[in-house]
Design a protein around this motif. Sequence first.
Motif, PDB file in Angstrom:
ATOM      1  N   LEU A  50       0.334  -1.546  -0.474  1.00 29.74           N
ATOM      2  CA  LEU A  50      -0.221   0.179   0.119  1.00 29.74           C
ATOM      3  C   LEU A  50       0.934   1.036  -0.426  1.00 29.74           C
ATOM      4  O   LEU A  50      -0.072   1.995  -0.757  1.00 29.74           O
ATOM      5  N   SER A  51       2.130   1.601   1.069  1.00 25.09           N
ATOM      6  CA  SER A  51       2.765   2.406   0.682  1.00 25.09           C
ATOM      7  C   SER A  51       3.423   2.704  -0.357  1.00 25.09           C
ATOM      8  O   SER A  51       3.456   4.110  -1.019  1.00 25.09           O
ATOM      9  N   GLU A  52       3.592   1.846  -1.556  1.00 21.12           N
ATOM     10  CA  GLU A  52       4.434   2.262  -2.135  1.00 21.12           C
ATOM     11  C   GLU A  52       3.365   2.566  -3.450  1.00 21.12           C
ATOM     12  O   GLU A  52       3.235   3.502  -4.416  1.00 21.12           O
ATOM     13  N   ILE A  53       1.967   2.345  -3.651  1.00 22.32           N
ATOM     14  CA  ILE A  53       0.887   2.340  -4.584  1.00 22.32           C
ATOM     15  C   ILE A  53       0.558   4.407  -3.955  1.00 22.32           C
ATOM     16  O   ILE A  53      -0.182   5.357  -4.096  1.00 22.32           O
ATOM     17  N   ALA A  54       0.232   4.290  -2.596  1.00 23.73           N
ATOM     18  CA  ALA A  54       0.059   5.828  -1.941  1.00 23.73           C
ATOM     19  C   ALA A  54       1.264   6.724  -2.323  1.00 23.73           C
ATOM     20  O   ALA A  54       0.756   7.785  -3.115  1.00 23.73           O
ATOM     21  N   ALA A  55       2.049   6.185  -2.337  1.00 23.36           N
ATOM     22  CA  ALA A  55       3.678   6.765  -3.104  1.00 23.36           C
ATOM     23  C   ALA A  55       3.160   6.785  -4.641  1.00 23.36           C
ATOM     24  O   ALA A  55       3.504   8.433  -4.881  1.00 23.36           O
ATOM     25  N   GLU A  56       3.146   5.807  -5.727  1.00 24.21           N
ATOM     26  CA  GLU A  56       2.942   6.595  -6.851  1.00 24.21           C
ATOM     27  C   GLU A  56       1.775   7.695  -7.191  1.00 24.21           C
ATOM     28  O   GLU A  56       1.299   8.527  -7.565  1.00 24.21           O
ATOM     29  N   GLN A  76      -2.188  14.644  -0.200  1.00 22.62           N
ATOM     30  CA  GLN A  76      -1.595  13.203  -0.144  1.00 22.62           C
ATOM     31  C   GLN A  76      -2.249  12.369   0.326  1.00 22.62           C
ATOM     32  O   GLN A  76      -2.428  12.557   1.322  1.00 22.62           O
ATOM     33  N   LEU A  77      -1.694  10.861   0.355  1.00 18.99           N
ATOM     34  CA  LEU A  77      -2.549   9.818   0.766  1.00 18.99           C
ATOM     35  C   LEU A  77      -1.208  10.068   1.468  1.00 18.99           C
ATOM     36  O   LEU A  77      -0.065   9.326   1.552  1.00 18.99           O
ATOM     37  N   ILE A  78      -1.962   9.670   3.187  1.00 14.86           N
ATOM     38  CA  ILE A  78      -1.203   9.179   4.495  1.00 14.86           C
ATOM     39  C   ILE A  78      -0.502   7.641   4.618  1.00 14.86           C
ATOM     40  O   ILE A  78      -1.906   7.740   5.201  1.00 14.86           O
ATOM     41  N   VAL A  79       0.057   6.931   4.533  1.00 11.61           N
ATOM     42  CA  VAL A  79      -0.946   5.634   4.838  1.00 11.61           C
ATOM     43  C   VAL A  79      -0.379   4.895   6.024  1.00 11.61           C
ATOM     44  O   VAL A  79       1.082   5.787   6.568  1.00 11.61           O
ATOM     45  N   ASP A  80      -0.780   4.695   7.741  1.00 12.15           N
ATOM     46  CA  ASP A  80      -0.333   4.121   8.928  1.00 12.15           C
ATOM     47  C   ASP A  80       0.745   2.975   8.754  1.00 12.15           C
ATOM     48  O   ASP A  80       0.243   2.160   7.661  1.00 12.15           O
ATOM     49  N   PRO A  81       1.786   3.129   9.682  1.00 16.83           N
ATOM     50  CA  PRO A  81       2.594   1.888   9.512  1.00 16.83           C
ATOM     51  C   PRO A  81       2.190   1.271   9.055  1.00 16.83           C
ATOM     52  O   PRO A  81       2.944  -0.487   8.866  1.00 16.83           O
ATOM     53  N   ALA A  82       1.171   0.607  10.686  1.00 13.05           N
ATOM     54  CA  ALA A  82       0.487  -0.647  10.412  1.00 13.05           C
ATOM     55  C   ALA A  82       0.420  -1.090   9.397  1.00 13.05           C
ATOM     56  O   ALA A  82       0.090  -2.479   8.970  1.00 13.05           O
ATOM     57  N   THR A  83      -0.051  -0.168   7.892  1.00 13.09           N
ATOM     58  CA  THR A  83      -0.786  -0.951   7.044  1.00 13.09           C
ATOM     59  C   THR A  83      -0.283  -0.536   5.716  1.00 13.09           C
ATOM     60  O   THR A  83      -1.231  -1.500   4.808  1.00 13.09           O
ATOM     61  N   SER A  84       1.041  -0.394   6.555  1.00 11.42           N
ATOM     62  CA  SER A  84       2.115   0.014   4.080  1.00 11.42           C
ATOM     63  C   SER A  84       2.343  -0.988   3.809  1.00 11.42           C
ATOM     64  O   SER A  84       2.527  -0.917   2.733  1.00 11.42           O
ATOM     65  N   ASP A  85       2.291  -2.305   4.866  1.00 11.37           N
ATOM     66  CA  ASP A  85       2.495  -3.735   4.252  1.00 11.37           C
ATOM     67  C   ASP A  85       1.519  -4.502   3.246  1.00 11.37           C
ATOM     68  O   ASP A  85       2.066  -5.283   2.014  1.00 11.37           O
ATOM     69  N   ASP A 103     -10.943  -2.221   4.364  1.00 10.78           N
ATOM     70  CA  ASP A 103     -11.641  -2.320   5.789  1.00 10.78           C
ATOM     71  C   ASP A 103     -10.783  -1.060   6.486  1.00 10.78           C
ATOM     72  O   ASP A 103     -10.698  -1.586   7.875  1.00 10.78           O
ATOM     73  N   LEU A 104     -10.346  -0.216   5.718  1.00 14.44           N
ATOM     74  CA  LEU A 104      -9.859   0.400   6.218  1.00 14.44           C
ATOM     75  C   LEU A 104     -10.458   1.898   6.881  1.00 14.44           C
ATOM     76  O   LEU A 104     -11.504   2.101   6.230  1.00 14.44           O
ATOM     77  N   SER A 105      -9.821   2.652   8.013  1.00 14.93           N
ATOM     78  CA  SER A 105     -10.492   3.975   8.281  1.00 14.93           C
ATOM     79  C   SER A 105      -9.748   4.702   7.032  1.00 14.93           C
ATOM     80  O   SER A 105      -8.348   5.087   7.129  1.00 14.93           O
ATOM     81  N   VAL A 106     -10.565   5.579   6.750  1.00 10.76           N
ATOM     82  CA  VAL A 106     -10.259   7.549   5.943  1.00 10.76           C
ATOM     83  C   VAL A 106     -10.296   8.442   7.022  1.00 10.76           C
ATOM     84  O   VAL A 106     -11.209   8.474   7.137  1.00 10.76           O
ATOM     85  N   ARG A 107      -8.731   8.981   7.027  1.00 10.89           N
ATOM     86  CA  ARG A 107      -9.004  10.909   8.555  1.00 10.89           C
ATOM     87  C   ARG A 107      -8.561  11.735   7.102  1.00 10.89           C
ATOM     88  O   ARG A 107      -7.839  11.436   6.532  1.00 10.89           O
ATOM     89  N   VAL A 108      -9.574  12.750   7.194  1.00 11.91           N
ATOM     90  CA  VAL A 108      -9.225  13.623   5.716  1.00 11.91           C
ATOM     91  C   VAL A 108      -8.453  14.965   7.284  1.00 11.91           C
ATOM     92  O   VAL A 108      -8.960  15.515   8.011  1.00 11.91           O
ATOM     93  N   GLU A 109      -7.229  15.173   6.935  1.00 11.00           N
ATOM     94  CA  GLU A 109      -6.649  16.605   7.276  1.00 11.00           C
ATOM     95  C   GLU A 109      -6.493  17.116   6.613  1.00 11.00           C
ATOM     96  O   GLU A 109      -5.005  17.172   6.187  1.00 11.00           O
ATOM     97  N   GLY A 110      -6.938  18.405   6.533  1.00 12.69           N
ATOM     98  CA  GLY A 110      -6.817  19.240   5.194  1.00 12.69           C
ATOM     99  C   GLY A 110      -6.108  18.834   4.245  1.00 12.69           C
ATOM    100  O   GLY A 110      -7.101  18.090   3.717  1.00 12.69           O
ATOM    101  N   GLU A 138      -4.386  15.888   3.594  1.00 13.33           N
ATOM    102  CA  GLU A 138      -3.867  14.899   3.837  1.00 13.33           C
ATOM    103  C   GLU A 138      -5.345  13.989   3.699  1.00 13.33           C
ATOM    104  O   GLU A 138      -6.103  14.573   4.197  1.00 13.33           O
ATOM    105  N   LEU A 139      -5.104  12.932   2.943  1.00 12.42           N
ATOM    106  CA  LEU A 139      -5.844  11.323   3.344  1.00 12.42           C
ATOM    107  C   LEU A 139      -5.312  10.584   4.225  1.00 12.42           C
ATOM    108  O   LEU A 139      -4.110   9.625   3.364  1.00 12.42           O
ATOM    109  N   HIS A 140      -5.671  10.135   5.582  1.00  7.97           N
ATOM    110  CA  HIS A 140      -5.117   9.638   5.855  1.00  7.97           C
ATOM    111  C   HIS A 140      -5.584   7.688   6.224  1.00  7.97           C
ATOM    112  O   HIS A 140      -6.812   7.581   6.122  1.00  7.97           O
ATOM    113  N   LEU A 141      -5.086   6.999   6.032  1.00 11.09           N
ATOM    114  CA  LEU A 141      -5.105   5.306   5.770  1.00 11.09           C
ATOM    115  C   LEU A 141      -4.612   4.919   6.697  1.00 11.09           C
ATOM    116  O   LEU A 141      -3.457   4.558   7.113  1.00 11.09           O
ATOM    117  N   GLY A 142      -5.851   4.516   8.131  1.00 10.24           N
ATOM    118  CA  GLY A 142      -5.211   2.846   8.571  1.00 10.24           C
ATOM    119  C   GLY A 142      -5.950   2.316   9.312  1.00 10.24           C
ATOM    120  O   GLY A 142      -7.129   2.216   8.569  1.00 10.24           O
TER     121      GLY A 142
END
Lengths: 213, 333
Positions: free
Chosen positions: B271-277, B285-294, B318-325, B327-331
């Motif tokens: 997921l981390s690679e896909i978000a970076a892409e 920007q997509l920000i991926v929580d380290p716990a789900t980055s793999d 089944d990930l959570s999505v949180r919007v902060e300005g 940034e879209l946080h996935l966790g």
Amino acid sequence: MAPKASPSIASQPPAPADLAASARLAEVDAWFVREVLPLQGALGQMIRHHWRHNDDHADLCQEVMVRAYESALKQGLPDMAKAFVFAIARNLLIDTARRNKVVSFESVNDLEDPLVGLVDHFTPERKAQSNEDLKHLVVALNALPARCRETVVLRKIEGLSQQEISQRMGVSEATVEKQVSLGMRAIANALAGLEVTEARSWLQRTLPFKRKT
Amino acid sequence: MNPPISKRESIEAEAARLLAVRDRLGQAWSSEQEAQLQAWLARDLDHRITWLRLQDAWLRADQLAQTAAPRPSLRGQPFWWPERWLPRWPVAAVASMLLVLVLVSLEQGRYNAPLAQLDAQPIATKAGERRSIALQDGSKVTLNARSRAHTEFASDSRQVWLDEGEAFFDVQPDPKRPFVVHAGKDRVVVLGTRFSVRRDGDTTLVLVQEGKVRVERAPDAGRQQAPLMLEAGAEASLQPESALLQQYTPEQITQALDWRQGRLTFKDRPLSEIAAEFNRYHQRQLIVDPATSDMRIGGSFDIDNLDGFARLMQEGFDLSVRVEGNELHLGQR
């Protein structure tokens, strides 16, 4: 790297009955040099990753290559050398773990899973060998003791024959030959991805003369 | 006290001794010695493997000759490709440049802006932007998001500098005017082909879809590096001191170049690679929580539909999505 034919092997006329067998060996030799030897580094990495016991890595690596060769000789050359070699490595690690009661199964746990992780890690890829090789070669060369290093430099960089080297350095031809064999081993182990520190400690154990400091 | 010498080490010592003897004798190596060698090799596969390994290493050590001081090497050229650098083209002949009409290419679809003329002016794309540019010679450059390039065309050369980002080239064959792409210190030389060049920090990726290109490396620490030949399906990952080659199927190549059609295609990537892409194409920007980055994900996604991707992660994985300005946080939930 394309295997270079060894003239001395070709110059030896085998008995007719052996012709097919020796042609077969030559074919497997060429495959082994071309497809398997470049995997040494990745194989060593994989073994180190899954096998925490320090000392056995080089032996395991050697055993994997022997099995790969044997299987290619008996069952024909595999299509995908990399997948083939890593499957052998995986089986060997599992066998060894089962046989060796000291090793807990946890240490190879992830090996019991399907090859998913491995395959992803080791998709067919080839180092462009010239650059990587040269880096390893230079590091290995610099790690050699002075006399051994000078011998290899004269032989491989200056292109002198062993006879010429013995005259230049004022030592016997037997000494030059010995230094060539030691340099060759250090270089082979460096190219196989053994740490230089390992190669160095190995050299210190093996070298017949004391280093002057 | 020396540790004991293992069986493997004693075999290695014997193989090295035999090789050193043969290295000393050269032509004088007798048929008797050869027969003894063959007998030794036949006795044990361990012998044979070790012999092949050492022999190959000793042959490869010939490359050390490249490190010799800059004078004619005694051991000849690098072993697979002759050193050949392009002649320095005279700068004088910048004469007959043709203007190309600005055309809208229908096949480009909605993602690409109209073709524009690229001249010595640098051209750049912002996040989320893709542009196709027609060059004077009929070749076409497609710039991916956040990329910058400039060109210099002469009667006998065509040069493009990729200063940043990623570009796909569809090159019009012209044997008299080599097409050269400069990526940092590396150069990609082609006659007519389709390929992409991407720069990530000090890594340059060259991916060839059709035809053949030659990659010329900058000298490393003053030492010339042998050029690399890349054929269709090959990708070279170049770093200042090394190069990694991979071969892909046509399908994989098409997937890797899907950004030109406004899609991103992945197969079993974290997921981390896909978000970076994705983040290359968007201000948000997509920000991926380290716990789900793999987490491993595959599929083909619309580049522009960032919200759609986030929703898919939410509903499908089944990930959570949180919007902060911005940034879209996935966790994890």
